[in-house]
Write a protein that holds these residues in place. Structure first.
Motif, PDB file in Angstrom:
ATOM      1  N   SER A 180       0.839  -1.189   0.000  1.00 10.84           N
ATOM      2  CA  SER A 180       0.000   0.000   0.000  1.00 10.84           C
ATOM      3  C   SER A 180       0.884   1.252   0.000  1.00 10.84           C
ATOM      4  O   SER A 180       1.899   1.306   0.696  1.00 10.84           O
ATOM      5  CB  SER A 180      -0.930  -0.015   1.217  1.00 10.84           C
ATOM      6  N   LEU A 181       0.497   2.258  -0.767  1.00  9.57           N
ATOM      7  CA  LEU A 181       1.349   3.433  -0.990  1.00  9.57           C
ATOM      8  C   LEU A 181       1.718   4.206   0.273  1.00  9.57           C
ATOM      9  O   LEU A 181       2.737   4.881   0.304  1.00  9.57           O
ATOM     10  CB  LEU A 181       0.678   4.388  -1.980  1.00  9.57           C
ATOM     11  N   GLU A 182       0.904   4.122   1.324  1.00 10.91           N
ATOM     12  CA  GLU A 182       1.198   4.907   2.530  1.00 10.91           C
ATOM     13  C   GLU A 182       2.244   4.266   3.430  1.00 10.91           C
ATOM     14  O   GLU A 182       2.724   4.891   4.380  1.00 10.91           O
ATOM     15  CB  GLU A 182      -0.090   5.179   3.332  1.00 10.91           C
ATOM     16  N   ALA A 183       2.644   3.047   3.167  1.00 10.33           N
ATOM     17  CA  ALA A 183       3.560   2.314   4.051  1.00 10.33           C
ATOM     18  C   ALA A 183       4.817   3.097   4.410  1.00 10.33           C
ATOM     19  O   ALA A 183       5.188   3.153   5.584  1.00 10.33           O
ATOM     20  CB  ALA A 183       3.914   0.957   3.451  1.00 10.33           C
ATOM     21  N   PRO A 184       5.499   3.744   3.468  1.00  8.43           N
ATOM     22  CA  PRO A 184       6.727   4.472   3.831  1.00  8.43           C
ATOM     23  C   PRO A 184       6.486   5.745   4.654  1.00  8.43           C
ATOM     24  O   PRO A 184       7.437   6.320   5.182  1.00  8.43           O
ATOM     25  CB  PRO A 184       7.350   4.849   2.485  1.00  8.43           C
ATOM     26  N   GLU A 185       5.247   6.170   4.789  1.00 12.36           N
ATOM     27  CA  GLU A 185       4.934   7.419   5.481  1.00 12.36           C
ATOM     28  C   GLU A 185       4.822   7.259   7.001  1.00 12.36           C
ATOM     29  O   GLU A 185       4.632   8.245   7.703  1.00 12.36           O
ATOM     30  CB  GLU A 185       3.622   8.010   4.942  1.00 12.36           C
ATOM     31  N   GLY A 186       4.900   6.016   7.502  1.00 13.31           N
ATOM     32  CA  GLY A 186       4.726   5.793   8.938  1.00 13.31           C
ATOM     33  C   GLY A 186       3.272   5.892   9.367  1.00 13.31           C
ATOM     34  O   GLY A 186       2.962   6.048  10.537  1.00 13.31           O
ATOM     35  N   LEU A 187       2.370   5.785   8.401  1.00 13.66           N
ATOM     36  CA  LEU A 187       0.928   5.837   8.634  1.00 13.66           C
ATOM     37  C   LEU A 187       0.294   4.658   7.926  1.00 13.66           C
ATOM     38  O   LEU A 187       0.888   4.071   7.025  1.00 13.66           O
ATOM     39  CB  LEU A 187       0.341   7.142   8.066  1.00 13.66           C
ATOM     40  N   ARG A 188      -0.936   4.334   8.336  1.00 13.45           N
ATOM     41  CA  ARG A 188      -1.659   3.281   7.628  1.00 13.45           C
ATOM     42  C   ARG A 188      -3.130   3.617   7.571  1.00 13.45           C
ATOM     43  O   ARG A 188      -3.685   4.209   8.489  1.00 13.45           O
ATOM     44  CB  ARG A 188      -1.433   1.929   8.260  1.00 13.45           C
TER      45      ARG A 188
END
Length: 159
Positions: free
Chosen positions: A104-112
């Motif tokens: 999922s694209l948000e994985a590297p953002e530290g959010l889910r």
């Protein structure tokens, strides 16, 4: 469209989810969600570049989400099998700290992303052409909000 047929959506976004989608749109282009209903990561909505996840006859388009600041709608797809179990629910896409699936694209953002669910109101169900939502004693909703996490995969009310 008559007043009785007002537009009802099965899916909504929290302000935090909308902010994250704007960031992801800037980085990756048009977006889409897919909700498969599997255990753990599969129980969370997965965000992909639009068209990267191939949908077909086994998927249902639940909503085309308008995100302020994003030119095109973000499609929200769900597997047809899961939709049959969840068809009486309203879903809200939210975002929380943590690391989701690496796909999922948000994985590297530290959010889910995660889903919060509730039963459709009777008015919402009628607006969608569904039977009235399940009701508890004295007309109260039979289910409360639940988070889509591994221990609750498979739909609201299932542990």
């Amino acid at each position: 469209m008559s007043p009785q047929q007002t537009r009802v959506s099965r899916v909504a976004l929290t302000p935090g989810a909308a902010r994250l989608l704007r960031l992801l749109r800037e980085r990756h282009g048009p977006l889409m969600f897919h909700q498969s209903g599997g255990c753990c990561d599969g129980s969370s909505p997965m965000c992909y570049p639009e068209g990267e996840f191939r949908t077909g006859a086994s998927d249902v388009l639940l909503a085309e989400l308008a995100v302020p600041g994003v030119a095109e709608p973000v499609g929200f797809w769900m597997s047809a099998e899961q939709f049959e179990r969840w068809r009486h629910t309203h879903l809200t896409v939210d975002v929380v700290p943590g690391r989701g699936s690496g796909f999922s694209l948000e994985a590297p953002e530290g959010l889910r992303f995660l889903l919060r669910s509730r039963l459709l109101t009777d008015a919402e169900a009628r607006g969608l052409g569904e039977a009235a939502a399940a009701r508890g004693p004295a007309g109260q909703d039979a289910a409360s909000t639940s988070d889509s996490v591994c221990s609750r995969s498979g739909g609201p009310g299932r542990a």
